[in-house]
Design an enzyme around this catalytic site. Structure first.
Site, PDB file in Angstrom:
ATOM      1  N   CYS A 291      23.543  -6.930  32.554  1.00  0.00           N
ATOM      2  CA  CYS A 291      22.884  -7.124  33.855  1.00  0.00           C
ATOM      3  C   CYS A 291      23.879  -7.425  34.977  1.00  0.00           C
ATOM      4  O   CYS A 291      23.762  -6.894  36.088  1.00  0.00           O
ATOM      5  CB  CYS A 291      21.819  -8.204  33.764  1.00  0.00           C
ATOM      6  SG  CYS A 291      22.349  -9.745  33.004  1.00  0.00           S
TER       7      CYS A 291
ATOM      8  N   ASP B 183      16.136  -6.314  40.319  1.00  0.00           N
ATOM      9  CA  ASP B 183      16.327  -6.764  38.935  1.00  0.00           C
ATOM     10  C   ASP B 183      17.045  -5.689  38.117  1.00  0.00           C
ATOM     11  O   ASP B 183      16.509  -4.600  37.900  1.00  0.00           O
ATOM     12  CB  ASP B 183      14.967  -7.075  38.319  1.00  0.00           C
ATOM     13  CG  ASP B 183      15.074  -7.893  37.038  1.00  0.00           C
ATOM     14  OD1 ASP B 183      16.124  -7.812  36.380  1.00  0.00           O
ATOM     15  OD2 ASP B 183      14.110  -8.601  36.706  1.00  0.00           O
TER      16      ASP B 183
ATOM     17  N   HIS C 283      17.475  -5.645  35.009  1.00  0.00           N
ATOM     18  CA  HIS C 283      16.995  -5.614  33.622  1.00  0.00           C
ATOM     19  C   HIS C 283      15.973  -4.504  33.384  1.00  0.00           C
ATOM     20  O   HIS C 283      15.525  -4.329  32.252  1.00  0.00           O
ATOM     21  CB  HIS C 283      16.373  -6.971  33.248  1.00  0.00           C
ATOM     22  CG  HIS C 283      17.313  -8.121  33.416  1.00  0.00           C
ATOM     23  ND1 HIS C 283      17.382  -8.858  34.569  1.00  0.00           N
ATOM     24  CD2 HIS C 283      18.252  -8.639  32.574  1.00  0.00           C
ATOM     25  CE1 HIS C 283      18.304  -9.801  34.438  1.00  0.00           C
ATOM     26  NE2 HIS C 283      18.855  -9.684  33.239  1.00  0.00           N
TER      27      HIS C 283
END
Length: 605
Positions: free
Chosen positions: A438, A562, A564
């Site tokens: 990440c 994000d 992820h």
């Protein structure tokens, strides 16, 4: 803002640029109006304004230009088909909206030398910005006494729009060898030279100078995928052409690469041979014969060649130098017109900073009224050369946050990332980094931001390059190589320093809950720097794109990108499921320690 805010408001953009210059010049501003002028019977086509920065003296109400220096600079700047059609100045304006007699007389007396190619002999079109501020007035100036005939903004905008609807920007490019025994102009003037529109077949080759055959507009229609119109106020279509000397090799259905006939054997070459990369714009009537437009483009390339040669002569210490003429359009904050040129000498393999041309860029920033704290005129900001556009487009989602709904905070103010970035997340490029990559993906997004804003031409790194440079240049342990080890905010900062020369501020937050108290600091960052922020805490890293903070109630939400996300680049899914969206501080682990990496924008041109 780009060149101007809307298609029908060219005069508004030009007037804003003139007012800004007038506000900065206590002794009076002077500059040039760029466009076309067909005479008193019609409104002039005013497409832009550029500043006069080479001044011989400042006696009287208007500065006296250094005419030779200004002419040389404008001949380098302006594309073929456009010219200086008038001047602008600051001075007293009467209650009737007309400049006062003293200003008009000074304009009438400010005549360029006879034989000037960039300037008219006398000024028939002018714009005057009131000394104390106010609306810029446009008009025609006549006679030694300086009579004034006002021109309305509506008529000027209509003339500019009509010009754009009947004009095509022919963008011509070539890379040509240049030496004293065989100058670039000799190649360009060769009887064997031909040109082909990018995206057409070899059968579409047209002889330069031919008066028959297709029109410019018809040639544009022959392109399977015409390039997009020039960015800016006026959507002028582009026809991209390459100049060719040898048509024997290209495959059917594709645009041939440039093949240049070498210099004759035994030619004297006291000047070291080098390559000139020339890319010029010629604004041609859409109904003009294509051959005539190509001939004008060749003339423009031949005028560009000595300019590139001069730039090389002024930079004798460059390793493996090449002369470059690049075309710019849609530069933020620039009202110079639909396009302009810049001439540079660059070393082969330059990484994008182009430090050797900093003085040239500073002069251009001054002439165009551009800020000097950001890079706007490096070659990576220029229009892609004909034939390059299809290979340079990104396949990633850009500025995902623009599709997000409002934050839900009722008061306060929003501050978000400035400019463009690309969204990097888990599993892209068929690389499985789920569970550990990440922070790498957040770093890639940040590097893409610096690329998109043209601070660098360095490619976005992959995981292998990030690990290798952290070990090789940042004293990280060798065990990081080819591993699935996490990296953090400090690693991101170190990489940006060695790879881009970008410094970062690191802030340590004792817990996720404390992030709710950082509203003012985050607002300040996005207001002053505008870069994405990498934040890492617990086992997760995010990219922070903005904040909505109400300093009265204390309400705050964070705009999170994000990394992820593991799905396809489906913008609807990403926004709907808030992989990019507004979140409260509850998203962060309350008892986890967080580090925030704030990349700082270099002040540079």
């Amino acid at each position: 803002a780009i060149w101007a805010p809307a298609m029908d408001s060219t005069s508004t953009a030009v007037a804003a640029s003139i007012r800004a210059h007038a506000a900065q010049e206590a002794d009076g501003a002077l500059g040039w109006l760029v466009g076309r002028d067909e005479g008193d019977s019609s409104s002039p086509v005013i497409l832009g304004a550029v500043r006069c920065i080479q001044v011989a003296s400042r006696v009287g109400p208007l500065p006296t230009p250094d005419w030779p220096a200004e002419e040389a600079a404008l001949r380098e700047l302006l594309p073929s088909g456009l010219r200086v059609v008038g001047l602008y100045a600051s001075g007293p304006v009467g209650g009737d909206g007309a400049p006062e007699t003293g200003v008009l007389s000074a304009i009438s007396a400010l005549n360029a030398p006879a034989g000037s190619l960039a300037f008219a002999g006398a000024w028939r079109v002018a714009a005057v910005a009131p000394s104390g501020g106010g609306e810029v007035c446009f008009g025609r100036v006549g006679g030694d006494a300086g009579t004034w005939k006002a021109l309305s903004a509506g008529d000027l905008d209509a003339a500019a729009k009509a010009w754009a609807e009947s004009t095509v920007c022919v963008r011509a490019s070539t890379t040509v060898p240049d030496s004293e025994g065989a100058p670039a102009e000799a190649h360009l003037r060769s009887p064997a030279v031909s040109a082909v529109a990018c995206g057409t077949s070899a059968a579409g080759v047209v002889a330069v100078g031919a008066t028959g055959g297709p029109t410019v507009q018809a040639a544009l229609g022959m392109c399977a995928e015409p390039p997009p119109s020039l960015p800016g106020t006026l959507p002028v279509p582009q026809l991209e052409v390459r100049f060719l000397w040898d048509l024997s090799g290209p495959e059917a259905g594709s645009a041939p690469a440039v093949v240049v006939t070498p210099a004759e054997a035994g030619a004297s070459t006291p000047r070291a041979p080098t390559d000139l990369r020339l890319e010029v714009a010629h604004f041609a009537p859409a109904n003009a014969p294509l051959g005539e437009a190509l001939s004008a483009a060749v003339d423009a390339l031949c005028r560009a060649a000595p300019l590139a040669r001069k730039a090389l002569a002024e930079a004798p210490t460059l390793p493996s130098p090449r002369g470059v003429v690049a075309t710019f359009a849609g530069v933020p904050g620039c009202a110079a017109g639909p396009a302009f040129h810049a001439v540079y000498a660059l070393p082969t393999g330059d990484s994008g900073a182009e430090e050797g041309m900093r003085a040239r860029r500073l002069a251009l920033h001054a002439r165009l009224g551009l800020p000097t704290d950001r890079p706007l005129l490096r070659t990576c900001s220029a229009l892609l050369a004909p034939g390059e556009a299809a290979t340079q487009r990104t396949s990633r989602l850009v500025n995902v946050h623009l599709r997000c709904p409002p934050s839900g905070v009722s008061g306060g103010r929003v501050a978000v990332v400035r400019g463009q970035y690309e969204y990097f997340h888990y599993m892209q490029d068929n690389f499985d980094d789920k569970g550990w990559g990440c922070a790498y993906r957040s770093l890639m997004t940040i590097v893409s931001w610096f690329r998109c804003q043209h601070y660098t031409a360095v490619s976005v790194p992959d995981h292998t390059e990030i690990q290798a440079r952290l070990v090789r240049e940042c004293a990280q342990p060798a065990a990081l190589l080819n591993s699935k080890k996490w990296i953090g905010a400090l690693d991101v900062s170190l990489f940006l320093e060695v790879a881009l020369g970008v410094t970062c501020k690191i802030e340590n937050i004792s817990s996720g809950a404390d992030l709710a108290n950082k509203g003012r600091a985050l607002m300040h960052h996005f207001d002053t720097q505008g870069t994405p922020v990498m934040m890492g805490g617990g086992e997760l890293a995010y990219t922070l794109l903005g904040v909505h903070f109400d300093d009265q109630s204390g309400d705050i939400k964070f705009l999170i990108l994000d990394p992820h996300y593991t799905g396809h680049d489906d913008l609807g899914e990403i926004v709907t499921k808030q992989w990019c969206g507004w979140h409260t501080a509850d998203k962060f682990v309350k008892n986890a320690f967080y580090n925030l990496c704030f990349p700082q924008c270099p002040e540079c041109v």
